[in-house]
Scaffold this motif. Structure first.
Motif, mmCIF file in Angstrom:
data_model
loop_
_atom_site.group_PDB
_atom_site.id
_atom_site.type_symbol
_atom_site.label_atom_id
_atom_site.label_comp_id
_atom_site.label_asym_id
_atom_site.label_seq_id
_atom_site.Cartn_x
_atom_site.Cartn_y
_atom_site.Cartn_z
ATOM 1 N N ALA A 140 0.841 -1.206 0.000
ATOM 2 C CA ALA A 140 0.000 0.000 0.000
ATOM 3 C C ALA A 140 0.872 1.251 0.000
ATOM 4 C CB ALA A 140 -0.931 -0.016 1.217
ATOM 5 N N LEU B 210 -0.773 -2.155 -3.809
ATOM 6 C CA LEU B 210 -1.626 -3.167 -3.186
ATOM 7 C C LEU B 210 -2.804 -3.540 -4.085
ATOM 8 C CD1 LEU B 210 -2.255 -4.990 -0.814
ATOM 9 C CD2 LEU B 210 -3.457 -3.085 0.272
ATOM 10 N N GLU B 211 -3.524 -2.543 -4.582
ATOM 11 C CA GLU B 211 -4.705 -2.837 -5.402
ATOM 12 C C GLU B 211 -4.304 -3.513 -6.709
ATOM 13 O OE1 GLU B 211 -7.848 -2.672 -4.482
ATOM 14 O OE2 GLU B 211 -7.029 -2.099 -2.536
ATOM 15 N N GLY C 27 -5.004 -6.802 -3.993
ATOM 16 C CA GLY C 27 -5.471 -6.494 -2.646
ATOM 17 C C GLY C 27 -5.118 -7.570 -1.632
#
Length: 242
Positions: free
Chosen positions: A149, A154-155, A159
């Motif tokens: 993140a 992260l995404e 995630g």
């Protein structure tokens, strides 16, 4: 306890999966996310359970699986747990296939490449783990997620749900090989890196303009050791000449 709000989704496999999850939740008496978390032995957080029902994204199969098992056990009239899990796996696979076949725009691809710095998502996770370890910091999932993140990756990596899937794979692999999870995780990380190196070497050899046949064949043999589904029928010698 209560009904959870369904997300707004276009008609399709993901909407069907979400609709069936809510229907099963109703049959089980609308247990809360924390109740479900306790029932599954805290194998997954109550937040991820709740998000599987209310978020417009495809939840990780590991989350859906444990939730369906518990809801099917509590449902009335009684349901066969294995049949329900198989039914939801088919729904999840259809939703996953639909998501994979969605056409990404050039802008989407550019943003993804920028977010991961040209790495695959496994490569980005591997890089985060190695950097944390070299800095003497913990490398548990929350720390890896926080590091990804911080990097803005992260995404793009899928995630926390994808990290959860990685953990399930590591636990299963460790059990099947009779190794500790930490030893298996190290082995898996090395294998991911080796597979990545093999792919890069193959593409570098294949796209070099006038590739050396022997070097290309050697690179091909390395890459199909990790990706047997890439093999040409009849082997490399049956492939079109360079």
């Amino acid at each position: 306890m209560g009904r959870w709000t369904r997300p707004t989704l276009a008609e399709g496999p993901l909407r069907e999966l979400n609709r069936e999850l809510h229907a099963l939740h109703r049959k089980a008496g609308h247990p809360s996310a924390r109740e479900l978390q306790r029932a599954v032995g805290k194998a997954v957080s109550h937040t991820k359970i709740h998000h599987a029902f209310i978020k417009p994204q495809l939840p990780a199969w590991g989350v859906v699986e444990v939730v369906v098992e518990q809801l099917a056990t509590s449902a009335r009239p009684k349901l066969t747990v294995e049949v329900e899990v198989d039914r939801f796996k088919a729904l999840w696979d259809a939703a996953s296939d639909a998501a994979s076949s969605a056409v990404a725009t050039p802008a989407d691809e550019h943003l993804h490449a920028v977010a991961l710095g040209g790495l695959s998502r496994n490569g980005a996770i591997y890089s985060a783990i190695v950097d944390l370890h070299q800095a003497g910091k913990p490398t548990g999932p929350p720390y890896v997620a926080a590091e990804l993140a911080r990097r803005g990756q992260l995404e793009a990596c899928g995630g926390e749900e994808y990290l959860f899937e990685c953990i399930k794979v590591a636990m299963k692999g460790a059990f099947e090989t009779g190794m500790s999870i930490s030893d298996f995780a190290v082995l898996s990380a090395h294998r991911v890196k080796a597979a990545s190196d093999a792919r890069h070497a193959f593409f570098a050899a294949a796209l070099s303009g006038r590739p050396d046949r022997q070097k290309l064949e050697a690179a091909y043999e390395r890459v199909i050791a990790f990706h047997p589904d890439w093999a040409w029928p009849g082997g490399f010698k049956a492939a079109p000449p360079s």
